[in-house]
Write an enzyme that holds these catalytic residues in place. Sequence first.
Site, PDB file in Angstrom:
ATOM      1  N   HIS A 371       0.807  -1.233   0.000  1.00  0.00           N
ATOM      2  CA  HIS A 371       0.000   0.000   0.000  1.00  0.00           C
ATOM      3  C   HIS A 371       0.831   1.271   0.000  1.00  0.00           C
ATOM      4  O   HIS A 371       0.279   2.352   0.250  1.00  0.00           O
ATOM      5  CB  HIS A 371      -0.918   0.042   1.226  1.00  0.00           C
ATOM      6  N   LYS A 562      -9.189  13.344   4.824  1.00  0.00           N
ATOM      7  CA  LYS A 562      -8.236  12.226   4.776  1.00  0.00           C
ATOM      8  C   LYS A 562      -7.228  12.473   5.893  1.00  0.00           C
ATOM      9  O   LYS A 562      -7.206  13.555   6.482  1.00  0.00           O
ATOM     10  CB  LYS A 562      -7.519  12.167   3.429  1.00  0.00           C
ATOM     11  N   ARG A 563      -6.369  11.480   6.215  1.00  0.00           N
ATOM     12  CA  ARG A 563      -5.335  11.725   7.203  1.00  0.00           C
ATOM     13  C   ARG A 563      -4.503  12.943   6.793  1.00  0.00           C
ATOM     14  O   ARG A 563      -4.331  13.209   5.603  1.00  0.00           O
ATOM     15  CB  ARG A 563      -4.440  10.478   7.344  1.00  0.00           C
ATOM     16  N   LYS A 568      -0.047  14.505   1.166  1.00  0.00           N
ATOM     17  CA  LYS A 568      -1.428  14.719   0.718  1.00  0.00           C
ATOM     18  C   LYS A 568      -1.716  16.203   0.469  1.00  0.00           C
ATOM     19  O   LYS A 568      -2.732  16.570  -0.102  1.00  0.00           O
ATOM     20  CB  LYS A 568      -2.407  14.144   1.738  1.00  0.00           C
ATOM     21  N   THR A 670      -8.970   6.152  -1.623  1.00  0.00           N
ATOM     22  CA  THR A 670     -10.284   5.520  -1.732  1.00  0.00           C
ATOM     23  C   THR A 670     -11.375   6.552  -1.469  1.00  0.00           C
ATOM     24  O   THR A 670     -12.488   6.419  -1.969  1.00  0.00           O
ATOM     25  CB  THR A 670     -10.428   4.344  -0.736  1.00  0.00           C
ATOM     26  N   LYS A 674     -15.240   7.491  -3.196  1.00  0.00           N
ATOM     27  CA  LYS A 674     -16.486   7.748  -2.462  1.00  0.00           C
ATOM     28  C   LYS A 674     -17.086   9.085  -2.900  1.00  0.00           C
ATOM     29  O   LYS A 674     -18.296   9.215  -3.093  1.00  0.00           O
ATOM     30  CB  LYS A 674     -16.231   7.729  -0.948  1.00  0.00           C
TER      31      LYS A 674
HETATM   32  C1  26Q Z   1       3.133   0.551  10.676  1.00  0.00           C
HETATM   33  C2  26Q Z   1       4.073   0.258  11.661  1.00  0.00           C
HETATM   34  C3  26Q Z   1       3.896   0.724  12.959  1.00  0.00           C
HETATM   35  C4  26Q Z   1       2.746   1.452  13.267  1.00  0.00           C
HETATM   36  C5  26Q Z   1       1.821   1.745  12.286  1.00  0.00           C
HETATM   37  C6  26Q Z   1       2.009   1.292  10.988  1.00  0.00           C
HETATM   38  C7  26Q Z   1       1.028   1.623   9.940  1.00  0.00           C
HETATM   39  C8  26Q Z   1      -0.334   1.579  10.178  1.00  0.00           C
HETATM   40  C9  26Q Z   1      -1.241   1.906   9.203  1.00  0.00           C
HETATM   41  C10 26Q Z   1       1.445   1.988   8.672  1.00  0.00           C
HETATM   42  C11 26Q Z   1       0.528   2.308   7.681  1.00  0.00           C
HETATM   43  C12 26Q Z   1      -0.829   2.275   7.934  1.00  0.00           C
HETATM   44  C13 26Q Z   1      -1.847   2.626   6.930  1.00  0.00           C
HETATM   45  C14 26Q Z   1      -1.590   2.901   5.669  1.00  0.00           C
HETATM   46  C15 26Q Z   1      -2.645   3.295   4.724  1.00  0.00           C
HETATM   47  O1  26Q Z   1      -3.764   3.555   5.105  1.00  0.00           O
HETATM   48  N1  26Q Z   1      -2.335   3.345   3.418  1.00  0.00           N
HETATM   49  C16 26Q Z   1      -3.327   3.706   2.422  1.00  0.00           C
HETATM   50  O2  26Q Z   1      -3.959   2.525   1.954  1.00  0.00           O
HETATM   51  C17 26Q Z   1      -5.052   2.827   1.119  1.00  0.00           C
HETATM   52  C18 26Q Z   1      -5.724   1.521   0.753  1.00  0.00           C
HETATM   53  O3  26Q Z   1      -4.967   0.832  -0.175  1.00  0.00           O
HETATM   54  C19 26Q Z   1      -4.606   3.599  -0.104  1.00  0.00           C
HETATM   55  O4  26Q Z   1      -5.752   3.975  -0.825  1.00  0.00           O
HETATM   56  C20 26Q Z   1      -3.815   4.833   0.294  1.00  0.00           C
HETATM   57  O5  26Q Z   1      -3.275   5.456  -0.862  1.00  0.00           O
HETATM   58  C21 26Q Z   1      -2.693   4.446   1.250  1.00  0.00           C
HETATM   59  O6  26Q Z   1      -2.022   5.604   1.717  1.00  0.00           O
END
Ligand code: 26Q
Length: 831
Positions: A371, A562-563, A568, A670, A674
């Site tokens: 991702h 979004k975050r 972004k 995503t 929406k």
């Molecule tokens: C990793 C290690 C330690 C703590 C937290 C994490 C962690 C947690 C969540 C790293 C990344 C995430 C989330 C990532 C994320 O949401 N990525 C998004 O995924 C979407 C679905 O595929 C995409 O549409 C987005 O582009 C992408 O940024």
Amino acid sequence: MAADMSASASCGDSARSALDPDALRRGVLDNLICLQARPLAIATPHDWYMALAYSVRDRMLARWAATIQTYAARELRVACYLSAEFLIGPQLGNNLVNLGIEAEARAAMQSLGQDLDGLIALEEEPGLGNGGLGRLAACYLDSLATLQIPSVGYGIRYEFGIFDQVIRDGRQVEATDKWLQKGNPWEIVRPNVNYYVRFGGHTQVENDAQGRYCVRWIPAHMVKGVACDTPMLGFRVNTCNTLRLWKSEAVESFDLEDFNAGDYYQAVQEKVISETLSKVLYPNDEPEAGKRLRLAQQYFFVSCSLQDMLRLLDIKGEPIARFSDMFTVQLNDTHPSIAVAELMRLLVDERQVPWDEAWNITRGTLAYTNHTLLPEALETWGLPLFRSLLPRLLEIIYEINRRFLDEVRQRYPGDDARVARMSMIDEAGEKKVRMAHLATVGCHAVNGVAELHSALLKQTVMRDFAQLWPERFKNVTNGVTPRRFMLLSNPGLARLLDKTVGEGWATDLTRLRALESHADDPGFLDEWRRVKYSNKAILAQHIRSTTGVEVDPAALFDIQVKRIHEYKRQHLNALYIVTLYQRLRRDPQLAVAPRCFVFGGKAAPGYAMAKLIIRLINGVAEVVNNDPSIAGRLKVVFYPNFNVKNAQFIYPAADLSEQISTAGKEASGTGNMKFMMNGALTIGTLDGANVEIREEVGEENFFLFGMTDSQVEELRRDGYRPADFAAGNGELRDALDLIVSGHFSRGDRDMFRPLVDNLLHADPFFVLADYADYVACQERVNSAWHDMRRWTRMSILNTARSGKFSSDRAIGEYCHEIWKIRPVSVALERL
Ligand code: 26Q
């Protein structure tokens, strides 16, 4: 015989299973009195919510039982979706929609003097995810059930999900998430489904009873994982799958041996550690993410899930060699990638499967979805940490790596640099385990989440691997569920669509194409506009009650939710607002389309720059909203605590969707999908799924701006000097100057210094380079808005052409291209 047995045990009582309003009403009263233990006279709205939720759950359980029995009785392959996050959102409204009993529930509650919408609004959502990745997992569970795919979601039952965001004096303040405080009616805890997971300690080599060489892992402690199940019902089908989340518990209430030895406190401490494991979800984008507890969480849920699969195999009486026929496992990013080593351990150490056979099973079972392209976001774990927590798994990774690197050396003799690049162990500097490499080697398929992202993966972070195994790399463009994000969130639009293209679009979204023939019909345009207007009025009401800001539903609603992250580029949007504000102040007569800018999103608690961006947006909002010379023509709102629940009234209210990440940085996005489904036009870069959105909707219906990913790379290579862009653009300079002058920070000249300095001297995401084109593009938005007929037509075409972005299409591709798995229909008569 089995089916007959269960017939008597099933929900024969119509108060628990029948779908008519009268039975629902009886069910609610039963549950209120018998489960909530609340006499009618003193029942609170929350009691009514609980009683209704239990009644809806009762109706799902009959389908759940039928589903489990169908899967048990047949030879089939189950898709297991392993994800550290499932951002499923509030359940009541969605379950009513999927059961098809919204009207019945409304009538039943009305007869009890209760308002259904009010009760639905009371539900606290399980915030078991950060954002896109967690929400994607939830959309996929909805599609898996709707498409009748035998499947299970496996994850962690965090006691505290993503923090609640409160805005105080323009700044983000984090509050603890309280989703479990009042109980969770959707969850079924199964204390008898539990597994032990080892941590720490050491390994020793032994010979087993047959004299075979084997390795024993003697852990320092053990944690018990207990299954907590949530039923996941498909839309208008009987298939009701399971989301199984693991909760950690101490193995015993406390360790008696330690207790007897007098180390009572040590024993209690162990218990505390065990129960801490599933306590809290980690936010992403934390600079200090290398946390021991996070790795422990990942291993914990992966081990429980794989043990659960092995147990099911045993229950079915299948030999271990059939494991990959029975299960296909999708890894949602590298967070569960320890599964590669853990499955090897379970097979080799615990079931005495020879290494090569175990490797074939592992590779045949696992597939990995990436991702991210940001190199800094690729997961690694320091070797000392890894060894001390998971000593046996590190040994297995070394063995996998040794065999893999032999293969690389054979294929590329003498290419030591390549061997070092591809190794699962990063040896430059402090040694680290590279989880993406482990996943790529241990899986039969690796996919990106949008065409551009999948292509860039092969050219950048996964280049060596794509050269070695080109056939392993695939694309599955993300999708979102139209049930939650259209039917449930936008009932006004849903009614209009039913009337215009006929029911059935929610499970075959490409049918929305039939809207195109209405895009020039003035009567239809009017109806379309009325739906949008009333959605905007609803959002305006929420904005007023949460922020106190008055916004006019007639204004252009321009939304970025979004975050919060520099890539972004919420600050690019803010720069445009400052520019517009300056223009209006200089020329109060200037004709601009009245706009309401809405932002929402959380910043990781330790991400200072993201938090400063929130502060900037709120600073700009305070000034712009109250400046008499603006006279209400611009409004800026930061909607606090963006989550699934409030997303459901935000997406339907958008005229314009901001998808403005630096090209090459957003894997897919995503939210962009929406917004599109709900008739928003997009202003965006050629990044992630925007590229495909534009392809589908047509370039004339998409506001494109900015550099392409290759132009970005070129500029970086040539030496990007952001200050030159500021020097060459008066409006940009003015905007930056106004920000550092203290104008948006009540005279404080230091507050935004770090942000502006960063833009002028580093600007890692090319905000200043894209500024001019963004502003020009926003001017095209303004003139399009002036032609309301043209705008509405474009809005209709966006919805009409959004079919590709249904998660049903995405799940269909996973089933066909990766999992090799087909639907299995469930008959309710089984019961
Ligand atoms: C990793 C290690 C330690 C703590 C937290 C994490 C962690 C947690 C969540 C790293 C990344 C995430 C989330 C990532 C994320 O949401 N990525 C998004 O995924 C979407 C679905 O595929 C995409 O549409 C987005 O582009 C992408 O940024």
